[in-house]
Design a protein around this motif. Structure first.
Motif: not given
Lengths: 226, 442
Positions: B385, B424, B434
């Protein structure tokens, strides 16, 4: 066309001149702003290509001085400053188009063509016509071979943009800027898909010749060959 | 000095006004007493007056009396000795000193009072009060005021000297550190102490500024390292391509192919450069990008309209949801570029299952505005991430796909420009959301 190129970098200037001559233009070059101004007033050019940063006389000042003489000669600015606000500034100073370096030569050619022709016939006609393709700006009606074509609003805008530049190459960037008013590079072939949708409506259903062409490495052109 | 004087003046003013108030009150009492005495005299005559004075002076009192006969001889009263230094004021008040025998010690007391003379002029009485304490107090106060002024002035000068010496030393410390920083020692920080005075605040603000500059510099360095690394690869490809073509005695078609490859590579390089430039322009904080009211509904509808055909041609369903018209004060071009990048990312990387769909939406919850792009693809591993937000990072799984690896950075810088956050989130059962959250004034 007779074109004046005002560019201080010799290397860039020689490539551009070569390319422009190759494309059938006659090119003169000035290597600084003062010389550019003198030459622009001295002889009759069809268009000016002006670098934004120039010795002696800055590109924007040069344009201002030319516009002060009431000249409406088409001018394209080339600049290493590519941001949207710089662009807006360039257009505000009287340029007809603004191209950020580095640019592709086909982009310059297409835009040069566009500004020269825009200058040649700014028609106020409400009917745009090419071959048997007609677009009525008032009734927003599009037809080919007498048959009405049903277009989505954006497809209509796209076709109008192309019909205003008949037999000219328009680049993807020009379309994205002119039809969608976006100023960024998409990472996908998003414009191509819109063009192929339009093509499926104005070309495919008709037995006449193809009109919407893909110009390899450059963009698209709406053409009608007799 | 000035401080001492003003403090002294204020103290004196206070003292004199209160002292005057007390004096006036006491005087008023004496005037009342004279009136009482007059009444007593009118009713009970000389004997009544005498009795009254005797009874009054038989107990301890601050009131003082001295009664004379017509020959000016002492008859009664608690002033036994003849008053001295008698001063008669215009308004009828007399001030005087008199001897008192206190436990065998002769002392001088001070008194203030009035003369009361009977209407038949056979008796005269001095009625008054002792003003010893007031006098002493006054003197003491004057004395101590004077001293405090002197001490204050002294402390002021001395303290000021110490303070300014301390202050100047700190300024010169700051100057020295600044010199060091200017000489290139960028990790150096200005000295701060625990206090919360202005100089300290200035120093810590400057330090924070230096920290920010430092992180920007580090960021810049990272960027240029990344740029150098990631641009070298395509440049090398172009170079090798051209060189090999020249070496191999090619025919015209081979030349053409080679040039076309080089063109594609350079176009990609230009795109990467443009992305880097626009990111640094937005992130440097020096950008003078305008902010205008932007309708998120319009933004999303336009984006949907632009990308719906390409999504459809890839077999992806592109949906949008935006109910109310949400207005944000922002930069339209930046926002549309961010949204375009997210949608393109979702199209390129987020749609690997059978029934791919992408959702774009926006909503406003009071002061928080959310803008999201979600897909139902494979999502992203938690460990990746943070990584995907770094510049030029493309996860190994997507190396083969085209793109500069800067898409999310452009999004992230656009979000920063709008003072928002970028999240995210892995969706259930699969996919990636997102989420951009931007605080707004409702």
């Amino acid at each position: 066309m007779h074109i004046l190129l005002v560019e201080d970098d010799n290397e860039t200037a020689s490539y551009l001149m070569k390319g422009l001559k190759e494309s059938g233009h006659v090119v003169d070059r000035a290597s600084d702003g003062k010389e550019g101004l003198f030459m622009a007033f001295d002889s009759n050019f069809d268009a000016l290509i002006v670098d934004r940063m120039l010795p002696e006389l800055d590109g924007l000042t040069l344009i201002t001085k030319i516009r002060e003489r009431n000249s409406d000669i088409p001018i394209i600015i080339l600049s290493a400053l590519g941001e949207v606000d710089e662009r807006v500034k360039g257009l505000k100073y009287g340029a007809d188009d603004y191209l950020a370096k580095p640019f592709s030569f086909s982009e310059l050619l297409a835009r040069l063509d566009a500004v020269i022709r825009r200058n040649q016939h700014d028609n106020n006609n409400s009917l745009l016509e090419l071959g048997d393709l007609k677009l009525d700006l008032l009734s927003r009606r599009v037809e080919r071979e007498g048959q009405i074509i049903d277009l989505q609003p954006r497809e209509y805008k796209l076709l109008e943009f192309l019909l205003r530049r008949p037999n000219q190459v328009v680049t993807r960037t020009m379309l994205l800027e002119g039809v969608w008013e976006y100023h960024f590079d998409p990472q996908t072939n998003v414009i191509d898909v819109h063009i192929s949708r339009l093509r499926s409506k104005i070309d495919k259903p008709f037995k006449g010749k193809q009109m919407l062409f893909t110009e390899r490495g450059a963009g698209y052109a709406l053409r009608y060959d007799e | 000095m000035l401080l001492g004087l003003s403090v002294g003046l204020v103290l004196m003013f206070l003292f004199f006004t209160t002292a005057r108030d007390i004096e006036l009150e006491a005087d008023q009492k004496i005037i009342e007493k004279v009136e009482d005495l007059n009444n007593i005299y009118l009713r009970y005559r000389e004997q009544g007056l005498l009795n009254y004075i005797r009874s009054e002076t038989s107990r301890a009192t601050l009131d003082i009396y001295r009664l004379y006969d017509s020959q000016n001889n002492y008859i009664a009263g608690n002033i036994k000795s003849e008053p001295k230094d008698v001063k008669v004021n215009d308004d009828g008040w007399i001030e005087f000193a008199y001897q008192v025998n206190e436990n065998g010690v002769e002392k001088v007391h001070y008194g203030r009072g009035r003369n009361f003379i009977t209407p038949r002029r056979n008796l005269r009485l001095i009625v008054g009060r002792v003003v010893n304490d007031e006098k002493i107090l006054k003197e003491r106060f004057l004395y101590s005021s004077l001293w405090s002024i002197i001490i204050i002035i002294f402390l002021g000068i001395f303290g000021g000297y110490i303070l300014s010496r301390n202050f100047l030393k700190r300024i010169s410390d700051i100057n020295k550190t600044s010199k060091k920083i200017m000489d290139g020692n960028l990790k150096e920080r200005l000295p701060t102490t625990k206090g919360k005075d202005e100089l300290n605040q200035l120093s810590s603000n400057l330090n924070e500024m230096l920290d920010r500059l430092d992180s920007l510099m580090t960021n810049m360095k990272e960027v240029s390292d990344n740029v150098a690394h990631d641009l070298r690869t395509p440049l090398n490809r172009i170079r090798t391509n051209l060189e090999v073509t020249l070496m191999s005695n090619p025919d015209i078609d081979q030349y053409k192919k080679s040039f076309e490859d080089a063109l594609v590579e350079t176009d990609n390089l230009i795109k990467t450069f443009n992305s880097i430039l626009s990111i640094s322009k937005v992130e440097s904080g020096t950008s003078d990008l305008d902010r205008n009211p932007v309708s998120l509904k319009e933004l999303i509808l336009n984006m949907h309209e632009l990308y719906e055909p390409i999504a459809e041609s890839d077999g992806i369903k592109l949906n949008y949801e935006v109910n109310d018209d949400i207005i944000i004060n922002g930069n339209y071009n930046l926002l549309s570029q961010a949204l375009a990048n997210l949608i393109e990312n979702a199209i390129n990387y987020g749609c690997s299952n059978d029934n791919p769909s992408i959702n774009v939406g926006a909503k406003q919850n009071e002061n928080l505005l959310s803008l999201w792009v979600s897909d139902n693809g494979i999502g992203i591993k938690d460990v990746d991430k943070d990584k995907v937000l770094e510049r030029f990072v493309r996860l190994d799984s997507s190396r083969s796909l085209k793109g500069s690896g800067l898409g999310l950075n452009i999004v992230s810088s656009a979000v920063k420009f709008h003072e928002g956050t970028l999240k995210l989130i892995n969706a259930k059962p699969s996919g990636l959301i997102i989420l951009i959250e931007i605080p707004v004034e409702s």
